[in-house]
Design an enzyme around this catalytic site. Sequence first.
Site, mmCIF file in Angstrom:
data_model
loop_
_atom_site.group_PDB
_atom_site.id
_atom_site.type_symbol
_atom_site.label_atom_id
_atom_site.label_comp_id
_atom_site.label_asym_id
_atom_site.label_seq_id
_atom_site.Cartn_x
_atom_site.Cartn_y
_atom_site.Cartn_z
ATOM 1 N N GLN A 1 0.841 -1.204 0.000
ATOM 2 C CA GLN A 1 0.000 0.000 0.000
ATOM 3 C C GLN A 1 0.875 1.253 0.000
ATOM 4 O O GLN A 1 0.374 2.343 -0.241
ATOM 5 C CB GLN A 1 -0.884 0.045 1.241
ATOM 6 C CG GLN A 1 -1.892 -1.071 1.360
ATOM 7 C CD GLN A 1 -2.729 -0.916 2.619
ATOM 8 O OE1 GLN A 1 -3.828 -0.361 2.594
ATOM 9 N NE2 GLN A 1 -2.210 -1.378 3.737
ATOM 10 N N ASN A 2 2.141 1.109 0.295
ATOM 11 C CA ASN A 2 3.011 2.270 0.451
ATOM 12 C C ASN A 2 3.436 2.841 -0.901
ATOM 13 O O ASN A 2 3.500 2.123 -1.894
ATOM 14 C CB ASN A 2 4.241 1.905 1.287
ATOM 15 C CG ASN A 2 3.849 1.475 2.691
ATOM 16 O OD1 ASN A 2 2.802 1.886 3.196
ATOM 17 N ND2 ASN A 2 4.646 0.615 3.288
ATOM 18 N N HIS B 1 -0.943 1.531 -4.834
ATOM 19 C CA HIS B 1 -1.339 2.927 -4.648
ATOM 20 C C HIS B 1 -0.418 3.912 -5.367
ATOM 21 O O HIS B 1 -0.407 5.090 -5.051
ATOM 22 C CB HIS B 1 -1.366 3.268 -3.155
ATOM 23 C CG HIS B 1 -2.471 2.552 -2.411
ATOM 24 N ND1 HIS B 1 -2.422 2.350 -1.045
ATOM 25 C CD2 HIS B 1 -3.631 1.991 -2.831
ATOM 26 C CE1 HIS B 1 -3.512 1.701 -0.671
ATOM 27 N NE2 HIS B 1 -4.262 1.459 -1.736
ATOM 28 N N CYS C 1 1.416 14.329 -15.632
ATOM 29 C CA CYS C 1 0.581 15.445 -16.060
ATOM 30 C C CYS C 1 -0.884 15.191 -15.749
ATOM 31 O O CYS C 1 -1.364 14.057 -15.855
ATOM 32 C CB CYS C 1 0.755 15.679 -17.570
ATOM 33 S SG CYS C 1 -0.198 17.091 -18.141
ATOM 34 N N CYS D 1 2.466 20.155 -22.256
ATOM 35 C CA CYS D 1 1.204 20.890 -22.495
ATOM 36 C C CYS D 1 0.966 22.013 -21.495
ATOM 37 O O CYS D 1 -0.102 22.630 -21.501
ATOM 38 C CB CYS D 1 0.030 19.898 -22.449
ATOM 39 S SG CYS D 1 -0.367 19.348 -20.784
ATOM 40 N N THR E 1 -0.135 -2.188 9.008
ATOM 41 C CA THR E 1 -1.299 -1.571 8.357
ATOM 42 C C THR E 1 -2.486 -1.604 9.300
ATOM 43 O O THR E 1 -2.687 -2.573 10.026
ATOM 44 C CB THR E 1 -1.658 -2.253 7.024
ATOM 45 O OG1 THR E 1 -2.851 -1.653 6.498
ATOM 46 C CG2 THR E 1 -1.886 -3.749 7.163
HETATM 47 C C1 BV8 Z 1 -11.098 2.848 -4.988
HETATM 48 C C2 BV8 Z 1 -1.787 6.844 -1.843
HETATM 49 C C3 BV8 Z 1 -12.883 2.747 -6.482
HETATM 50 C C4 BV8 Z 1 -1.903 8.288 -1.526
HETATM 51 C C5 BV8 Z 1 -3.549 5.743 -0.580
HETATM 52 C C6 BV8 Z 1 -14.665 -0.509 -0.491
HETATM 53 C C7 BV8 Z 1 -14.157 -0.922 -1.714
HETATM 54 C C8 BV8 Z 1 -13.471 -0.033 -2.514
HETATM 55 C C9 BV8 Z 1 -13.260 1.293 -2.109
HETATM 56 C C10 BV8 Z 1 -13.746 1.696 -0.893
HETATM 57 C C11 BV8 Z 1 -14.444 0.798 -0.081
HETATM 58 N N1 BV8 Z 1 -14.800 1.474 1.044
HETATM 59 C C12 BV8 Z 1 -14.328 2.733 0.976
HETATM 60 C C13 BV8 Z 1 -13.716 2.911 -0.196
HETATM 61 C C14 BV8 Z 1 -13.126 4.156 -0.647
HETATM 62 C C15 BV8 Z 1 -11.656 4.298 -0.293
HETATM 63 C C16 BV8 Z 1 -11.299 3.861 1.093
HETATM 64 O O1 BV8 Z 1 -10.687 2.815 1.295
HETATM 65 N N2 BV8 Z 1 -11.641 4.669 2.068
HETATM 66 C C17 BV8 Z 1 -11.265 4.360 3.434
HETATM 67 C C18 BV8 Z 1 -10.849 5.636 4.104
HETATM 68 C C19 BV8 Z 1 -12.441 3.709 4.097
HETATM 69 N N3 BV8 Z 1 -10.824 3.570 -1.243
HETATM 70 C C20 BV8 Z 1 -10.479 4.188 -2.373
HETATM 71 O O2 BV8 Z 1 -10.891 5.275 -2.683
HETATM 72 C C21 BV8 Z 1 -9.548 3.432 -3.306
HETATM 73 N N4 BV8 Z 1 -10.058 3.545 -4.637
HETATM 74 O O3 BV8 Z 1 -11.573 1.987 -4.358
HETATM 75 O O4 BV8 Z 1 -11.592 3.223 -6.191
HETATM 76 C C22 BV8 Z 1 -13.246 3.240 -7.801
HETATM 77 C C23 BV8 Z 1 -13.937 2.387 -8.630
HETATM 78 C C24 BV8 Z 1 -14.308 2.846 -9.854
HETATM 79 C C25 BV8 Z 1 -13.977 4.143 -10.264
HETATM 80 C C26 BV8 Z 1 -13.256 4.976 -9.427
HETATM 81 C C27 BV8 Z 1 -12.879 4.541 -8.179
HETATM 82 C C28 BV8 Z 1 -8.165 4.063 -3.335
HETATM 83 C C29 BV8 Z 1 -7.496 3.908 -2.022
HETATM 84 C C30 BV8 Z 1 -6.039 4.385 -2.168
HETATM 85 C C31 BV8 Z 1 -5.853 5.663 -1.416
HETATM 86 N N5 BV8 Z 1 -4.438 6.052 -1.481
HETATM 87 N N6 BV8 Z 1 -2.256 6.050 -0.713
HETATM 88 C C32 BV8 Z 1 -0.898 8.718 -0.503
HETATM 89 O O5 BV8 Z 1 -0.116 7.888 -0.001
HETATM 90 O O6 BV8 Z 1 -0.900 9.911 -0.197
HETATM 91 S S1 BV8 Z 1 -4.014 4.880 0.777
HETATM 92 C C33 BV8 Z 1 -3.050 5.405 2.054
HETATM 93 O O7 BV8 Z 1 -3.652 4.848 3.175
HETATM 94 C C34 BV8 Z 1 -1.618 4.945 2.072
HETATM 95 O O8 BV8 Z 1 -1.307 4.106 0.988
HETATM 96 C C35 BV8 Z 1 -1.458 4.162 3.332
HETATM 97 O O9 BV8 Z 1 -0.736 2.981 3.159
HETATM 98 C C36 BV8 Z 1 -2.844 3.869 3.637
HETATM 99 C C37 BV8 Z 1 -3.106 3.986 5.133
HETATM 100 O O10 BV8 Z 1 -3.201 2.817 5.539
HETATM 101 P P1 BV8 Z 1 -1.982 2.108 6.309
HETATM 102 O O11 BV8 Z 1 -0.895 1.817 5.351
HETATM 103 O O12 BV8 Z 1 -2.613 1.002 7.011
HETATM 104 O O13 BV8 Z 1 -1.407 3.214 7.265
HETATM 105 P P2 BV8 Z 1 -1.923 3.625 8.700
HETATM 106 O O14 BV8 Z 1 -1.139 4.804 9.125
HETATM 107 O O15 BV8 Z 1 -3.428 3.698 8.681
HETATM 108 O O16 BV8 Z 1 -1.538 2.378 9.612
HETATM 109 C C38 BV8 Z 1 -0.182 2.138 9.913
HETATM 110 C C39 BV8 Z 1 -0.207 0.983 10.888
HETATM 111 O O17 BV8 Z 1 1.134 0.631 11.182
HETATM 112 C C40 BV8 Z 1 -0.874 1.334 12.213
HETATM 113 O O18 BV8 Z 1 -1.751 0.284 12.568
HETATM 114 C C41 BV8 Z 1 0.292 1.439 13.208
HETATM 115 O O19 BV8 Z 1 -0.077 0.956 14.483
HETATM 116 C C42 BV8 Z 1 1.291 0.491 12.573
HETATM 117 N N7 BV8 Z 1 2.707 0.772 12.823
HETATM 118 C C43 BV8 Z 1 3.296 1.983 12.974
HETATM 119 N N8 BV8 Z 1 4.635 1.803 13.122
HETATM 120 C C44 BV8 Z 1 4.875 0.459 13.046
HETATM 121 C C45 BV8 Z 1 3.650 -0.199 12.855
HETATM 122 N N9 BV8 Z 1 3.559 -1.547 12.739
HETATM 123 C C46 BV8 Z 1 4.705 -2.256 12.816
HETATM 124 N N10 BV8 Z 1 5.929 -1.698 13.005
HETATM 125 C C47 BV8 Z 1 6.051 -0.341 13.121
HETATM 126 N N11 BV8 Z 1 7.266 0.204 13.313
HETATM 127 ZN ZN ZN Z 2 0.850 17.508 -20.205
#
Ligand code: BV8
Ligand code: ZN
Length: 266
Positions: free
Chosen positions: A103-104, A123, A131, A170, A210
């Site tokens: 996911q990163n 992702h 662009c 562009c 995650t």
């Molecule tokens: C889409 C890029 C459809 C940007 C990111 C059901 C099905 C499909 C879609 C949805 C659905 N329900 C809701 C949706 C919509 C949405 C979604 O998921 N919303 C969420 C908020 C509910 N999903 C989407 O929009 C996706 N697109 O489905 O398109 C579609 C269909 C047709 C036409 C058009 C569209 C797109 C989702 C992608 C979003 N982009 N990243 C960027 O990075 O800026 S996601 C983003 O979130 C990052 O990639 C990141 O990885 C992720 C966050 O999650 P985690 O990686 O889990 O990170 P987090 O901080 O939350 O957790 C870290 C964990 O690590 C914690 O638990 C912590 O305790 C732990 N930790 C910390 N340190 C350590 C550790 N563990 C071990 N060791 C350590 N040292």
């Molecule tokens: Zn362009």
Amino acid sequence: MDTREAWSTFADKLRASQRVLCLVGAGLSAPSGLDTWRGSNGLWNDINLRDLASPNKFFEDPVTVWTFYGERLVKTLAAQPNLAHHALAALATGHEGWLTINQNVDGLLEQTEHPMTRLLGIHGTLRTIRCTSCNYNTRIESPSDVPFLLLLSTQLRSVTLSDLPRCPVCTKLLRPGVVWFGEMLAAGAPDTIDDWISQDDVDLVIAVGTSLEVYPATEWVEAVRESGASLAIINTEKTDRLVDELNDDDWFFEGDAADILPRILD
Ligand code: BV8
Ligand code: ZN
């Protein structure tokens, strides 16, 4: 199950598993000094990260979104893969039936020896900007590749719309090469994952660093669980959300992925 027994039963399961699905998130890169989404309480300058990571916000306020992504990109370019990245690469290398869903967007796991055929970034990547209008895109190796990034990293003054990177073809605005909320995942990734999962049962799914809150990534974990896969979670935080995913004979290794993954490798 006490820790020693957990380690031993998990090691047995990993050895016996023909097919392993591993979903990794921002926690895998935390030991490299990169922020997670939850770690900052999901906020950046008091703006909800999920609002920032959206096409609407970008077109409404490109300076704010580019400042957020530019700062992350400058940090990411200076970051190195950590022990968790390298241990994961070694686990995947030693296991024919392994697939990692990444996911990163930091490109750090891609800098390790992880077999690229068993690693799927869903992702996009911060390391490419593209662009908003034509097919132009370019890979960023250093902040000096983009004047805007240099300005941001020197912090000599705040940035304005005229500083934002524009397409040399562009002249339209360039954007980060990541998949925002509401956007389709990286082309081909969903089908590749669906095909891999449907080939045969998955024995074990491992969720590393995650929060399992983003979809459809989490849906793939749920799908293989339904077809009988055991689950192991490696996370510093034992949240109710994560614990609810577990059955009695699953595993929760609480701690830093940079400590735990190398131990699994041993
Ligand atoms: C889409 C890029 C459809 C940007 C990111 C059901 C099905 C499909 C879609 C949805 C659905 N329900 C809701 C949706 C919509 C949405 C979604 O998921 N919303 C969420 C908020 C509910 N999903 C989407 O929009 C996706 N697109 O489905 O398109 C579609 C269909 C047709 C036409 C058009 C569209 C797109 C989702 C992608 C979003 N982009 N990243 C960027 O990075 O800026 S996601 C983003 O979130 C990052 O990639 C990141 O990885 C992720 C966050 O999650 P985690 O990686 O889990 O990170 P987090 O901080 O939350 O957790 C870290 C964990 O690590 C914690 O638990 C912590 O305790 C732990 N930790 C910390 N340190 C350590 C550790 N563990 C071990 N060791 C350590 N040292
Ligand atoms: Zn362009």
